[in-house]
Write a protein that holds these residues in place. Structure first.
Motif, PDB file in Angstrom:
ATOM      1  N   THR A 133      18.764  10.538  -0.481  1.00 35.37           N
ATOM      2  CA  THR A 133      18.858   9.082  -0.456  1.00 35.37           C
ATOM      3  C   THR A 133      17.905   8.536   0.606  1.00 35.37           C
ATOM      4  N   ALA A 134      17.640   7.262   0.502  1.00 27.15           N
ATOM      5  CA  ALA A 134      16.745   6.638   1.481  1.00 27.15           C
ATOM      6  C   ALA A 134      17.319   6.731   2.889  1.00 27.15           C
ATOM      7  N   LEU A 135      18.630   6.583   3.030  1.00 27.14           N
ATOM      8  CA  LEU A 135      19.246   6.671   4.351  1.00 27.14           C
ATOM      9  C   LEU A 135      19.113   8.064   4.943  1.00 27.14           C
ATOM     10  N   GLN A 136      19.194   9.092   4.094  1.00 26.66           N
ATOM     11  CA  GLN A 136      19.027  10.457   4.588  1.00 26.66           C
ATOM     12  C   GLN A 136      17.621  10.675   5.150  1.00 26.66           C
ATOM     13  N   ILE A 137      16.633  10.188   4.439  1.00 23.03           N
ATOM     14  CA  ILE A 137      15.247  10.354   4.912  1.00 23.03           C
ATOM     15  C   ILE A 137      15.026   9.547   6.189  1.00 23.03           C
ATOM     16  N   HIS A 138      15.609   8.334   6.228  1.00 22.08           N
ATOM     17  CA  HIS A 138      15.417   7.457   7.373  1.00 22.08           C
ATOM     18  C   HIS A 138      16.009   8.030   8.662  1.00 22.08           C
ATOM     19  N   TYR A 139      17.228   8.534   8.590  1.00 14.91           N
ATOM     20  CA  TYR A 139      17.990   8.771   9.805  1.00 14.91           C
ATOM     21  C   TYR A 139      18.465  10.202  10.015  1.00 14.91           C
ATOM     22  N   THR A 140      18.133  11.122   9.113  1.00 13.58           N
ATOM     23  CA  THR A 140      18.555  12.513   9.306  1.00 13.58           C
ATOM     24  C   THR A 140      17.389  13.484   9.332  1.00 13.58           C
ATOM     25  N   GLN A 141      16.186  13.042   8.968  1.00 13.64           N
ATOM     26  CA  GLN A 141      15.028  13.922   8.953  1.00 13.64           C
ATOM     27  C   GLN A 141      14.084  13.576  10.113  1.00 13.64           C
ATOM     28  N   PRO A 142      13.361  14.567  10.653  1.00 18.75           N
ATOM     29  CA  PRO A 142      12.516  14.335  11.835  1.00 18.75           C
ATOM     30  C   PRO A 142      11.517  13.198  11.663  1.00 18.75           C
ATOM     31  N   GLY A 143      10.893  13.103  10.476  1.00 20.84           N
ATOM     32  CA  GLY A 143       9.908  12.054  10.272  1.00 20.84           C
ATOM     33  C   GLY A 143      10.513  10.666  10.409  1.00 20.84           C
ATOM     34  N   GLY A 144      11.672  10.450   9.807  1.00 20.84           N
ATOM     35  CA  GLY A 144      12.318   9.147   9.896  1.00 20.84           C
ATOM     36  C   GLY A 144      12.838   8.849  11.289  1.00 20.84           C
ATOM     37  N   ILE A 145      13.417   9.871  11.945  1.00 29.19           N
ATOM     38  CA  ILE A 145      13.971   9.667  13.290  1.00 29.19           C
ATOM     39  C   ILE A 145      12.856   9.338  14.286  1.00 29.19           C
ATOM     40  N   THR A 146      11.801  10.155  14.306  1.00 27.97           N
ATOM     41  CA  THR A 146      10.708   9.902  15.256  1.00 27.97           C
ATOM     42  C   THR A 146       9.994   8.596  14.940  1.00 27.97           C
ATOM     43  N   GLY A 147       9.878   8.264  13.659  1.00 27.68           N
ATOM     44  CA  GLY A 147       9.220   7.012  13.290  1.00 27.68           C
ATOM     45  C   GLY A 147       9.965   5.801  13.814  1.00 27.68           C
ATOM     46  N   HIS A 148      11.286   5.766  13.608  1.00 29.39           N
ATOM     47  CA  HIS A 148      12.067   4.643  14.114  1.00 29.39           C
ATOM     48  C   HIS A 148      12.110   4.635  15.640  1.00 29.39           C
ATOM     49  N   PHE A 149      12.115   5.798  16.245  1.00 29.48           N
ATOM     50  CA  PHE A 149      12.090   5.902  17.702  1.00 29.48           C
ATOM     51  C   PHE A 149      10.797   5.296  18.253  1.00 29.48           C
ATOM     52  N   MET A 150       9.669   5.598  17.633  1.00 29.97           N
ATOM     53  CA  MET A 150       8.389   5.031  18.080  1.00 29.97           C
ATOM     54  C   MET A 150       8.325   3.531  17.840  1.00 29.97           C
ATOM     55  N   LEU A 151       8.904   3.061  16.755  1.00 29.19           N
ATOM     56  CA  LEU A 151       8.912   1.618  16.494  1.00 29.19           C
ATOM     57  C   LEU A 151       9.715   0.877  17.562  1.00 29.19           C
ATOM     58  N   LEU A 152      10.841   1.453  17.986  1.00 31.47           N
ATOM     59  CA  LEU A 152      11.636   0.832  19.036  1.00 31.47           C
ATOM     60  C   LEU A 152      10.852   0.761  20.349  1.00 31.47           C
TER      61      LEU A 152
END
Length: 572
Positions: A133-152
């Motif tokens: 699911t989109a939420l899994q990719i966003h918040y459980t995989q390294p690419g999504g986690i690091t991406g949102h972390f860098m955006l913050l």
């Protein structure tokens, strides 16, 4: 207003070349990333997402490029070494401006990359090309986690870097910019999730970068962009080691205007006129470093900086020394001169650390026959060191080609003259001392250094009357206490440069038989951009076959108010 900004930023020759190369490289990388993804047969399954995945891949490659590029203009020590040899090739003195351009580019391509990926993840969930699911990719995989972390982190860094935020709460800007360390870690590990692959499941391995290149088909850009980070980290370590070398605050002078002059002794510190440094006072803050322009000359046995008490840090320093305006016990009022010397009193001075020097040396002043130095407001600070350096070299008879100096100081109000007044008095008095080599005297006019002071403040009737009364028959100007008289109103630069050109061409300005040959006049300015434009236009208009006017803008670095940083920070 908009047209002038567009012309200045995009259409001037050097900026035009920069924009073509800079933006051309970015769009070229975007096109290459787009095409590489779209034409890769191994990624046919991922390419069913079409435009969103192609755009995300192209923008991702550009972001990797900018992630490495943004650290390069912050390699201050390397720039300081290569600048004298490579100034003709790239604008080394505009490294902070270049840093900002890369930051703007990062923000733009981050929006493109993020938007495209949000569409990607929604399409992955909709098409079920991968059972996620989109939420899994966003918040459980390294690419999504690091991406949102860098955006913050980018959100925090960009908002607190705004001029108004820096002025009102400098500490917020300072500490959030230190998050750049974690941003770079996120950038280097962003691809560890193996989102771009030719298999359903990621091909992970136990060692860095934690994915196999057999089925994970990223650009491996981290292998290239990590090097600026390694070099920058090494430079920061060296700067920390250098800053810890023996340093002693020998004396503090409080001038009648209220400005503090800190005199620092550090034998290992070598600099040239016009440079600046960072200072840290551990008692006030163990982490903050503040930039100030050096006001002493390299020949002085100390390093001095002038500080006006207008920000949190400067007021805290004044209070620590017992001379702050907010200290009721100080007894110091405007107009007093106070000297704090631990060798003759029981005063204890705080420990200081300095890092530097940085910035553009002013040695090329001596390559001109005439030097025109123009400081507007606090933009006068870099010329304190330069004027003293010129005076020392004049006494030694080592002025090179320099035969005359015109110094202009444009101030908005009379009190602004106070803190720089004592130095100008020393330099002006030195001109009456002809204790310099005989050969130098033969080739220098009696008024080798001429000081021109302009007051742009509207004069009231009472003040005008006082000036008239005190000025009558006096040897010194009542406002500045200099022999040179204060002129009122804004300087007419075209007239000033035109008269100078005519005097040079007629042989009245420079002594000697060569005065009518082609003369190089170097103009050095520090101050607001509007005034710089007027002076530059006057230089261009009066350049001819016999007189060549050049223009250079000297950068100042939060000369008097650390909270009003415009372009500099210590971390980056």
């Amino acid at each position: 207003m908009g047209e002038s900004w567009f012309h200045r930023e995009f259409l001037t020759p050097r900026r035009l070349v920069f924009n073509v190369l800079f933006y051309g490289a970015h769009f070229g990388l975007f096109a290459y990333g787009w095409n590489s993804q779209a034409t890769n047969v191994k990624l046919a399954g991922l390419n069913t997402l079409k435009y969103s995945v192609w755009a995300s891949r192209g923008a991702g490659l550009v972001l990797a490029f900018d992630g490495g590029l943004i650290l390069i203009p912050m390699l201050r020590n390397i720039i300081r070494v290569v600048r004298p040899k490579l100034t003709w090739l790239f604008p080394a003195d505009e490294n902070i401006w270049f840093h900002r351009q890369v930051a703007y580019s990062l923000a733009f391509w981050a929006m493109v990359h993020t938007t495209a990926h949000y569409v990607n993840f929604i399409n992955v969930e909709r098409t079920q090309i991968r059972k996620q699911t989109a939420l899994q990719i966003h918040y459980t995989q390294p690419g999504g986690i690091t991406g949102h972390f860098m955006l913050l982190i980018m959100l925090l860094m960009y908002t607190t870097a705004h001029k108004k935020i820096r002025n009102q709460c400098f500490e917020a800007f300072w500490y959030t910019h230190h998050l750049a360390f974690f941003f770079m870690l996120g950038l280097y590990t962003h691809a560890t999730g193996c989102f771009v692959r030719d298999s359903v499941d990621p091909d992970l391995i136990p060692t860095f970068p934690f994915y196999s290149t057999e089925h994970c088909l990223g650009y491996l850009s981290w292998r290239f962009i990590i090097w600026p980070g390694i070099i920058y980290f090494g430079e920061r370590v060296w700067r920390e080691i250098r800053a810890r070398k023996a340093t002693r605050l020998s004396k503090v002078l409080v001038h009648p205007s209220g400005a503090m002059e800190l005199r620092i002794v550090k034998p290992s510190f070598k600099y040239t006129a016009g440079q600046w440094l960072f200072i840290q006072i551990p008692e006030l803050s163990r982490f903050q470093w503040h930039p100030f322009t050096i006001t002493s000359a390299p020949e002085d046995p100390y390093v001095s900086i002038h500080i006006r008490q207008v920000g949190d840090f400067t007021r805290a320093l004044g209070d620590r020394l017992g001379v702050g305006p907010s200290d009721p016990q100080s007894g110091i009022t405007r107009g007093d001169f106070v000297e704090l010397d631990p060798t003759v009193s029981s005063i204890t001075l705080p420990q200081v650390r300095i890092d530097g020097p940085y910035g553009a040396p002013a040695e090329d002043v001596f390559n001109n026959e005439v030097a025109v130095l123009v400081g507007a407001g606090i933009g006068v600070t870099p010329f304190a060191s330069i004027l003293k350096h010129i005076w020392y070299r004049q006494r030694k008879g080592k002025l090179g080609s320099l035969r005359r100096v015109e110094f202009f100081w444009v101030c908005r109000d009379a009190p602004s003259f106070g803190w720089f007044q004592s130095l100008l008095q020393e330099v002006e008095a030195a001109q009456a001392d002809r204790n310099i080599p005989i050969l130098s005297m033969l080739f220098q006019p009696a008024n080798f250094l001429r000081i021109n002071v302009y007051l742009t403040q509207k004069i009231g009737e009472d003040m005008l009357w006082n000036i008239a009364v005190n000025d009558a028959g006096a040897d010194y100007d009542p406002l500045t206490l200099l022999r040179s008289r204060t002129m009122f109103g804004r300087p007419d630069w075209k007239t000033i440069f035109g008269q100078m050109r005519q005097a040079i061409e007629s042989g009245q300005y420079l002594p000697g038989s060569t005065s009518q040959l082609k003369t190089k006049v170097g103009t050095y300015f520090c101050g607001p951009g509007v005034l710089a434009k007027a002076i530059k236009e006057a230089c261009v208009e009066n350049t001819g076959s016999t007189v060549e006017f050049s223009f250079a803008k000297v950068r100042h670095n939060c000369l008097l108010n650390p909270r009003s940083w415009l372009i500099n920070f210590h971390l980056l």
